[in-house]
Design a protein around this motif. Structure first.
Motif, PDB file in Angstrom:
ATOM      1  N   ARG A 428     -15.033 -34.423 -33.773  1.00  0.00           N
ATOM      2  CA  ARG A 428     -14.736 -35.853 -33.979  1.00  0.00           C
ATOM      3  C   ARG A 428     -15.624 -36.437 -35.077  1.00  0.00           C
ATOM      4  O   ARG A 428     -15.147 -37.136 -35.975  1.00  0.00           O
ATOM      5  N   VAL A 429     -16.928 -36.162 -34.990  1.00  0.00           N
ATOM      6  CA  VAL A 429     -17.857 -36.687 -35.998  1.00  0.00           C
ATOM      7  C   VAL A 429     -17.531 -36.089 -37.374  1.00  0.00           C
ATOM      8  O   VAL A 429     -17.549 -36.789 -38.397  1.00  0.00           O
ATOM      9  N   ALA A 430     -17.212 -34.803 -37.393  1.00  0.00           N
ATOM     10  CA  ALA A 430     -16.877 -34.149 -38.663  1.00  0.00           C
ATOM     11  C   ALA A 430     -15.642 -34.771 -39.300  1.00  0.00           C
ATOM     12  O   ALA A 430     -15.621 -35.058 -40.506  1.00  0.00           O
ATOM     13  N   ALA A 431     -14.608 -35.009 -38.501  1.00  0.00           N
ATOM     14  CA  ALA A 431     -13.317 -35.457 -39.044  1.00  0.00           C
ATOM     15  C   ALA A 431     -13.275 -36.946 -39.355  1.00  0.00           C
ATOM     16  O   ALA A 431     -12.577 -37.372 -40.282  1.00  0.00           O
ATOM     17  N   THR A 432     -14.010 -37.756 -38.574  1.00  0.00           N
ATOM     18  CA  THR A 432     -13.903 -39.217 -38.729  1.00  0.00           C
ATOM     19  C   THR A 432     -15.186 -39.851 -39.260  1.00  0.00           C
ATOM     20  O   THR A 432     -15.171 -41.026 -39.632  1.00  0.00           O
ATOM     21  N   GLY A 433     -16.271 -39.110 -39.242  1.00  0.00           N
ATOM     22  CA  GLY A 433     -17.531 -39.657 -39.717  1.00  0.00           C
ATOM     23  C   GLY A 433     -18.345 -40.355 -38.656  1.00  0.00           C
ATOM     24  O   GLY A 433     -19.496 -40.716 -38.873  1.00  0.00           O
ATOM     25  N   GLY A 434     -17.733 -40.576 -37.467  1.00  0.00           N
ATOM     26  CA  GLY A 434     -18.430 -41.290 -36.396  1.00  0.00           C
ATOM     27  C   GLY A 434     -18.112 -40.728 -35.035  1.00  0.00           C
ATOM     28  O   GLY A 434     -17.347 -39.764 -34.903  1.00  0.00           O
ATOM     29  N   GLY A 435     -18.689 -41.350 -34.024  1.00  0.00           N
ATOM     30  CA  GLY A 435     -18.549 -40.824 -32.663  1.00  0.00           C
ATOM     31  C   GLY A 435     -17.438 -41.452 -31.858  1.00  0.00           C
ATOM     32  O   GLY A 435     -17.250 -41.119 -30.679  1.00  0.00           O
TER      33      GLY A 435
END
Length: 469
Positions: A428-435
């Motif tokens: 999730r963090v990798a794909a969207t930049g956040g949690g």
């Protein structure tokens, strides 16, 4: 008789909440009766009226969907008409020239106040004919001195004002310009206005205007004077309570449908119903059902309505208004998924369209950095292998659907013998930049597969740098 209503703001500022509600009530009554709604810009106060304010009124009306059938009319374009009628009234003895200097009138009023009397013009020039040549003068309406003005207000009930309470109103200033109260009367007459909906602060103007209408042998409209709107603290609504301009609500991310639904309930009700479609408002609205009490603005209620409309309106309708917020953030919507698809998965997670745009940027543009807190927690060396395995499984997918993506993430977790969270959160963090994001299967589905793989590589580089630092 065909119903004709009007909204007649002065362009000295933005379209405020109180004015918008008045416009809405007037518009709804015209629509409910199959009548016409007129927009009139009352710009006789030339010094304070601005082109910017005129445009702000038009923008606010259009944003709310309060389309007008006739207009916009501008009073400054009708001065010849007003002056012609004033000249006729002078000739018929219904108006007169008053040469009293302003300082003399001020002194008279001060003396009246000291005696505990209501300050008023004493009628000094009412019947005089000894007019001094070359001296400045105003023109006053010859108000009846006997009897009273009686009208049945749709909100206030029967109102009666003795004519002895009213002095002779100035209808033309010394510079030759007509005054507000006179222009309103002529406009309502010329435009065939049958019902006047306006704020309670105009009640004192009504008997004066009725007397002028009668002097002109013009029909007298019906009136509905609505109460003011108060802030959450019970004081008159002002900037300290937050947004008071209608367009500020657009800027803050509210849908016009929500604002309109909220405004209609600020003084009018239909049982306990809270949510009204525009058609329901038109079918159910009645001037006689407007309450007399002042209404308190409740921002929490407006937010609740806004969330309801974001979630329940067709995605295409929400997208029409959401586009503006993305454009403000310099987002190229053609660079990502259909906005309706983003709205479908984000609607439950936001209160405003502004918030929707802010949390959806990763669908349309790359981010430079990962959210610091999310990266610190989830992009650790322990996440390296889960990211590599899930990247491999995602890259191998022939079909990029929520179902296949979900299966790939599950497969990665199973092959590693770890819980879904150990794979899902770093991904999730990798794909969207956040949690934070909607469920990963639908989120990743709206991103191109190549983009997801590229962002996982970025996360793996971040982890490697972290290991070496």
């Amino acid at each position: 008789m065909a119903v004709v209503t009007r909204f007649a703001p002065s362009p000295t500022g933005y379209l405020h909440v109180g004015g918008a509600r008045t416009a809405l009530y007037s518009w709804l009554y015209a629509k409910s009766q199959g009548g016409e709604f007129v927009l009139r810009i009352e710009d006789t106060d030339i010094e304070r009226s601005t082109e910017e304010a005129k445009q702000a009124i038009l923008d606010g009306m259009q944003w709310l969907g309060l389309t007008w059938d006739k207009g916009p009319y501008y009073q400054t374009e009708r001065f010849d008409r007003y002056k012609a009628i004033i000249q006729t009234m002078l000739e018929e003895g219904k108006a007169y020239k008053c040469f009293m200097p302003a300082d003399e009138l001020d002194a008279i009023r001060e003396a009246q106040k000291e005696r505990g009397e209501k300050p008023r013009y004493p009628g000094t020039w009412r019947d005089r004919t000894d007019h001094p040549e070359g001296q400045p003068y105003v023109i006053r309406f010859k108000n009846p001195q006997e009897g009273s003005v009686v009208f049945d207000d749709h909100v206030r009930g029967r109102i009666e004002i003795s004519n002895s309470e009213l002095d002779d109103l100035i209808i033309q200033r010394s510079d030759g310009t007509p005054t507000y109260n006179f222009c309103v009367v002529v406009d309502d007459w010329d435009m065939g206005i049958t019902h006047v909906v306006r704020g309670e602060d105009h009640i004192n103007n009504t008997p004066r205007q009725i007397n002028i209408l009668k002097a002109l042998d013009a029909p007298v409209p019906e009136y509905a004077h609505v109460s003011m709107i108060l802030g959450d603290d019970g004081k008159k609504l002002s900037k300290r309570h937050g947004a008071v301009s209608v367009m500020q609500y657009r800027d803050d991310g509210y849908l016009p449908q929500a604002v309109k639904n909220y405004l209609v309930r600020l003084g009018w009700s239909h049982g306990d119903q809270e949510i009204f479609s525009e058609q329901e408002m038109i079918e159910l609205f009645s001037l006689d059902a407007i309450g007399q009490s002042a209404s308190a603005f409740n921002t929490e209620k407006l937010i609740w309505l806004n969330q309801h409309y974001i979630k329940t309106l067709p995605g295409s309708e929400v997208a029409e208004h959401a586009k503006w917020h993305f454009e403000r953030l310099n987002v190229d919507l053609s660079a990502g998924p259909a906005l309706e698809d983003v709205i479908a998965i984000q609607a439950d997670r936001v209160k405003t369209l502004k918030e929707l745009a802010e949390i959806s940027l990763y669908f349309y543009q790359d981010f430079e950095d990962f959210d610091a807190n999310a990266a610190k927690k989830h992009l650790r060396p322990v996440a390296k292998e889960p990211l590599q395995v899930v990247q491999e499984k995602l890259e191998a997918l022939a079909d990029w659907t929520p179902e296949t993506i979900h299966a790939a993430i599950n497969g990665a977790a199973e092959s590693l013998g770890v819980g879904m969270g150990k794979v899902g959160m770093p991904l999730r963090v990798a794909a969207t930049g956040g949690g934070n994001s909607p469920s990963l299967d639908v989120t990743l589905h709206l991103l191109p597969k190549a983009k997801v793989v590229e962002r996982i590589n970025k996360a793996l580089t971040f982890i490697a740098n972290r290991e070496n630092s």
